[in-house]
Design an enzyme around this catalytic site. Structure first.
Site, PDB file in Angstrom:
ATOM      1  N   HIS A  42       0.837  -1.208   0.000  1.00 28.51           N
ATOM      2  CA  HIS A  42       0.000   0.000   0.000  1.00 28.51           C
ATOM      3  C   HIS A  42       0.873   1.260   0.000  1.00 28.51           C
ATOM      4  O   HIS A  42       1.264   1.760   1.051  1.00 28.51           O
ATOM      5  CB  HIS A  42      -0.896  -0.025   1.253  1.00 28.51           C
ATOM      6  CG  HIS A  42      -1.954   1.028   1.269  1.00 28.51           C
ATOM      7  ND1 HIS A  42      -3.110   0.900   1.989  1.00 28.51           N
ATOM      8  CD2 HIS A  42      -2.040   2.240   0.667  1.00 28.51           C
ATOM      9  CE1 HIS A  42      -3.869   1.973   1.837  1.00 28.51           C
ATOM     10  NE2 HIS A  42      -3.228   2.812   1.039  1.00 28.51           N
ATOM     11  N   HIS A  44       1.600   5.221  -2.128  1.00 30.33           N
ATOM     12  CA  HIS A  44       1.139   6.256  -3.062  1.00 30.33           C
ATOM     13  C   HIS A  44       2.385   6.975  -3.578  1.00 30.33           C
ATOM     14  O   HIS A  44       2.880   7.891  -2.930  1.00 30.33           O
ATOM     15  CB  HIS A  44       0.228   7.269  -2.350  1.00 30.33           C
ATOM     16  CG  HIS A  44      -1.012   6.673  -1.763  1.00 30.33           C
ATOM     17  ND1 HIS A  44      -2.216   6.678  -2.426  1.00 30.33           N
ATOM     18  CD2 HIS A  44      -1.247   6.061  -0.575  1.00 30.33           C
ATOM     19  CE1 HIS A  44      -3.146   6.095  -1.671  1.00 30.33           C
ATOM     20  NE2 HIS A  44      -2.581   5.712  -0.540  1.00 30.33           N
ATOM     21  N   ASN A  76      -4.968   6.590  -6.928  1.00 32.47           N
ATOM     22  CA  ASN A  76      -5.557   7.933  -6.773  1.00 32.47           C
ATOM     23  C   ASN A  76      -4.599   9.010  -7.283  1.00 32.47           C
ATOM     24  O   ASN A  76      -4.170   9.893  -6.557  1.00 32.47           O
ATOM     25  CB  ASN A  76      -5.964   8.200  -5.310  1.00 32.47           C
ATOM     26  CG  ASN A  76      -4.807   8.071  -4.338  1.00 32.47           C
ATOM     27  OD1 ASN A  76      -3.827   7.401  -4.615  1.00 32.47           O
ATOM     28  ND2 ASN A  76      -4.920   8.726  -3.199  1.00 32.47           N
ATOM     29  N   HIS A 167     -11.068   1.014   0.877  1.00 28.45           N
ATOM     30  CA  HIS A 167     -10.909   2.087   1.857  1.00 28.45           C
ATOM     31  C   HIS A 167     -12.269   2.234   2.522  1.00 28.45           C
ATOM     32  O   HIS A 167     -13.212   2.744   1.921  1.00 28.45           O
ATOM     33  CB  HIS A 167     -10.497   3.385   1.158  1.00 28.45           C
ATOM     34  CG  HIS A 167     -10.330   4.547   2.089  1.00 28.45           C
ATOM     35  ND1 HIS A 167      -9.149   5.249   2.217  1.00 28.45           N
ATOM     36  CD2 HIS A 167     -11.185   5.148   2.951  1.00 28.45           C
ATOM     37  CE1 HIS A 167      -9.288   6.217   3.103  1.00 28.45           C
ATOM     38  NE2 HIS A 167     -10.527   6.184   3.562  1.00 28.45           N
ATOM     39  N   HIS A 221      -5.873  -0.328   5.862  1.00 29.57           N
ATOM     40  CA  HIS A 221      -5.684   0.518   7.055  1.00 29.57           C
ATOM     41  C   HIS A 221      -6.800   0.478   8.100  1.00 29.57           C
ATOM     42  O   HIS A 221      -7.512   1.450   8.301  1.00 29.57           O
ATOM     43  CB  HIS A 221      -5.344   1.954   6.648  1.00 29.57           C
ATOM     44  CG  HIS A 221      -6.168   2.620   5.588  1.00 29.57           C
ATOM     45  ND1 HIS A 221      -7.530   2.586   5.554  1.00 29.57           N
ATOM     46  CD2 HIS A 221      -5.788   3.392   4.537  1.00 29.57           C
ATOM     47  CE1 HIS A 221      -7.956   3.281   4.520  1.00 29.57           C
ATOM     48  NE2 HIS A 221      -6.922   3.776   3.879  1.00 29.57           N
ATOM     49  N   ASP A 294       0.695   2.610   3.737  1.00 28.10           N
ATOM     50  CA  ASP A 294      -0.087   3.756   3.248  1.00 28.10           C
ATOM     51  C   ASP A 294       0.846   4.966   3.103  1.00 28.10           C
ATOM     52  O   ASP A 294       0.496   6.079   3.474  1.00 28.10           O
ATOM     53  CB  ASP A 294      -1.269   4.070   4.164  1.00 28.10           C
ATOM     54  CG  ASP A 294      -2.332   4.914   3.463  1.00 28.10           C
ATOM     55  OD1 ASP A 294      -2.160   5.223   2.267  1.00 28.10           O
ATOM     56  OD2 ASP A 294      -3.325   5.267   4.118  1.00 28.10           O
TER      57      ASP A 294
HETATM   58  O1  DOR Z   1      -4.239   9.581   4.511  1.00 30.23           O
HETATM   59  C1  DOR Z   1      -4.428   9.161   3.379  1.00 30.23           C
HETATM   60  N1  DOR Z   1      -3.691   9.615   2.342  1.00 30.23           N
HETATM   61  N2  DOR Z   1      -5.389   8.270   3.153  1.00 30.23           N
HETATM   62  C2  DOR Z   1      -5.771   7.937   1.920  1.00 30.23           C
HETATM   63  O2  DOR Z   1      -6.723   7.216   1.782  1.00 30.23           O
HETATM   64  C3  DOR Z   1      -5.089   8.498   0.739  1.00 30.23           C
HETATM   65  C4  DOR Z   1      -3.750   8.978   1.078  1.00 30.23           C
HETATM   66  C5  DOR Z   1      -3.160   9.880   0.004  1.00 30.23           C
HETATM   67  O3  DOR Z   1      -3.138   9.465  -1.141  1.00 30.23           O
HETATM   68  O4  DOR Z   1      -2.721  10.987   0.337  1.00 30.23           O
HETATM   69 ZN    ZN Z   2      -3.731   4.756   0.869  1.00 29.72          ZN
END
Ligand code: DOR
Ligand code: ZN
Length: 405
Positions: A42, A44, A76, A167, A221, A294
């Protein structure tokens, strides 16, 4: 061929390792403990569209310094990764950035679910590690708030054998709380807007669909004791459900808001010390299957705005190995459990092929986490100031040996 001598196994034996490098060398590992390199299911890494926060060049460096050789990246992005064409475009960007970094990081991509492109799921099935569904909105604009659409996604995923990663925060409950607290200017309201009910109501929805269609369900999460209890019960019922916990929900709680401010803002939000405890119990009894960081980098300039304008998310990939090994040294979990959470369970749930990547961990090394030492492009850590014992010394990815100190 490189021979690495003086390596300790998790069981305590001393062994040598051979890595098929072009040059002949001998490295003395000085008693470092060999763990299977971590898989972070997980992250980003922000490409395309938010390269000021992270790229695959900086993200790969951060991963290697954290003992991670495989990441599963979230969709995302901007534009969101919701079609086969966008998966291909994203892969092209990633390949070129990894080339620049000189790190052949292993990676898999999630497809993002949005109501306009549900048909893409089946077409993308061999390209992706899973379909990511946001039942509540978070960073970016991916959202599935209709249960009917969500059920369609679960039905397709079940048919195609794809993991549905969810999520679980309920959008309509969150919107009600936004109306109540919308003008709040303090980060502690984050936990009042994104309440624990938001999490449990969304988890109920996810479970209901999964019971109907029998898809594999991966809840990302977990933040509350209630989610752990619900998943424990669902597993007993034989439902195909898996649960992830993040380092921040395990090691931090709401008491950190006064000192960290909006650096402690993430979705779902931090909860209480009792929730930390319940998550650890979930790890102990196998209710929690994986640790996903995350890793959600945002720049300090973005994070330093007043609450309400600040994005949610914290970086985590380069410090969670040390957090876990440090915790193991304190008797909170075992080295074997770390391997389950960061490698074996991830391979099993997502059906990813095994590899021989290894991280050699200097379990005696103590180091303070400093923002200035971070490899992530955002250059800060919510754990800055903590001194932890147990840091990666070498990460071995295929035929590449990366010395880290
Ligand atoms: O805190 C978070 N940040 N939760 C998420 O679901 C997305 C993530 C992000 O991409 O910044
Ligand atoms: Zn995430």
């Amino acid at each position: 061929m490189t021979t690495i001598t003086n390596v300790r196994t998790i069981e305590g034996d001393t062994i040598s390792l051979a890595v098929e490098t072009p040059q002949d060398r001998i490295i003395d590992a000085n008693g470092c403990v060999a763990f299977p390199a971590f898989i972070d299911p997980h992250v980003h890494f922000r490409v395309p569209g938010a390269e000021q926060k992270e790229t695959w060049e900086t993200g790969a460096r951060a991963a290697i310094h954290g003992g991670v050789t495989t990441v599963f990246d979230m969709p995302n992005n901007n534009p969101p990764c919701t079609t086969v064409a966008r998966v291909h475009e994203k892969k092209k960007l990633i390949e070129s950035q990894l080339q620049t970094a000189g790190i052949p990081l292993r990676y898999r991509l999630y497809l993002g679910a949005d109501s306009a492109s549900v048909d893409e799921i089946q077409k993308a099935k061999d390209l992706i590690v899973g379909i990511k569904v946001y039942l509540g909105s978070s960073t970016g604009n991916l959202l599935i708030d209709s249960q009917e659409t969500f059920e369609r996604i679960c039905e397709i995923a079940a048919r195609c054998g794809i993991v549905v990663a969810v999520h679980a925060e309920d959008e309509s409950l969150m919107q009600q709380n936004v109306l109540r607290y919308g003008n709040a200017d303090d980060v502690s309201y984050h936990s009042k807007i994104r309440t624990r009910d938001c999490a449990t109501v969304a988890l109920e929805r996810a479970l209901a669909a999964t019971k109907k269609y029998g898809n594999r369900l991966y809840i990302v999460h977990a933040s509350t004791a209630e989610e752990v209890a619900m998943v424990r019960a669902a597993k007993k019922e034989g439902i195909n459900i898996f649960l992830e916990a993040t380092p921040h929900h395990l090691f931090l709680n709401e008491s950190i808001y006064p000192s960290l401010g909006t650096r402690a803002q993430m979705n779902p939000p931090l909860r209480t010390a009792a929730d930390n405890e319940a998550l650890w119990e979930g790890i102990a009894d196998g209710t929690i299957d994986t640790i996903g960081t995350d890793h959600a980098p945002h720049t300090l300039a973005e994070k330093n705005q007043p609450y309400g304008k600040t994005p949610s998310g914290v970086p985590g990939i380069e410090n969670y190995l040390a957090l876990l090994v440090h915790a193991a040294r304190q008797g909170i979990l075992t080295y074997d459990k770390i391997v389950d959470l960061t490698r074996s369970n991830v391979e099993r749930i997502f059906d990813v092929p095994a590899n021989n990547d290894i991280v050699l961990v200097d379990v005696e090394r103590s180091k303070e986490i400093k923002n200035s030492d971070q490899f992530t492009k955002c250059a800060w850590s919510p754990y800055a100031g903590m001194t932890l014992t147990g840091w990666p010394a070498y990460t071995i990815l295929g035929k590449n040996i990366y010395p880290l100190v």
